[in-house]
Design a protein around this motif. Structure first.
Motif, PDB file in Angstrom:
ATOM      1  N   TYR A 104      -0.607   6.350  -0.385  1.00  0.00           N
ATOM      2  CA  TYR A 104      -1.195   5.144   0.200  1.00  0.00           C
ATOM      3  C   TYR A 104      -2.290   4.706  -0.755  1.00  0.00           C
ATOM      4  CZ  TYR A 104      -3.895   2.024   3.113  1.00  0.00           C
ATOM      5  OH  TYR A 104      -4.561   0.927   3.594  1.00  0.00           O
ATOM      6  N   GLU A 113       0.797  -1.233   0.000  1.00  0.00           N
ATOM      7  CA  GLU A 113       0.000   0.000   0.000  1.00  0.00           C
ATOM      8  C   GLU A 113       0.828   1.280   0.000  1.00  0.00           C
ATOM      9  OE1 GLU A 113      -0.289  -2.095   2.823  1.00  0.00           O
ATOM     10  OE2 GLU A 113      -2.016  -3.266   2.203  1.00  0.00           O
ATOM     11  N   ARG A 146      -4.280   0.800  -1.715  1.00  0.00           N
ATOM     12  CA  ARG A 146      -4.337  -0.664  -1.637  1.00  0.00           C
ATOM     13  C   ARG A 146      -4.303  -1.247  -3.042  1.00  0.00           C
ATOM     14  NH1 ARG A 146      -8.154  -3.025   2.723  1.00  0.00           N
ATOM     15  NH2 ARG A 146      -6.921  -4.730   1.954  1.00  0.00           N
TER      16      ARG A 146
END
Length: 175
Positions: free
Chosen positions: A133, A101, A135
């Motif tokens: 950041y 991430e 995912r």
């Protein structure tokens, strides 16, 4: 050896031989993004006051990823001392370096202010150094960056080349 033992031993051997490939495949999947698109709001940064942006990653290999971003913004609502409202369009080539991430982010781009106001810079070239950041499978995107810009236009406020330090904060979603 009985026939069922051969089958069991053969299955066990087959599983042991394929286990490293399966682990390697899972490891690579964690680093590579399956969510190649992102949409986010950037405050300040290279979108001037704010911009709404779309980004697409085109290349990724292990810890390195590259893509393009385009946005649209305006000075409306945020600069009451300005008498006109004009659109702003940032375009940027980005690079990401990191695992899972957390990524170091860098980029080079161009921002155009569509205004005839002689006191405002219209063409700005900028860089980006920051943290991202995101995912790999999609969801929340947060970006914080130093986004200084350079303009070679001369006007009342900047009689020569202008180098202006800026910071940006972006929040959005990847998909």
């Amino acid at each position: 050896m009985p026939k069922h033992r051969h089958r069991t031993l053969l299955l066990l051997l087959f599983a042991l031989l394929l286990l490293p490939y399966r682990l390697f495949a899972q490891y690579r999947t964690v680093e590579n993004f399956s969510a190649m698109n992102a949409a986010y709001l950037e405050i300040a940064g290279n979108g001037d006051t704010y911009s709404i942006n779309f980004e697409r990653l085109f290349f990724q290999q292990a810890e390195f990823k590259t893509g393009l971003r385009i946005g649209v913004g305006t000075n409306f609502f945020f600069l009451p001392e300005e008498t006109t409202t004009y659109p702003i369009v940032p375009v940027e080539a980005i690079g990401l370096f990191g695992r899972r991430e957390k990524h170091f982010e860098f980029g080079l781009g161009y921002t155009r202010r569509f205004t005839d106001d002689p006191d405002l810079l219209q063409n700005m070239y900028f860089g980006r150094l920051g943290f991202r950041y995101q995912r790999p499978e999609g969801g929340l995107v947060v970006r914080v960056a130093l986004t200084p810009f350079l303009s070679s236009e001369a006007n009342v406020r900047t009689p020569g080349v202008a180098l202006v330090p800026r910071f940006g904060l972006s929040v959005g979603r990847s998909f």
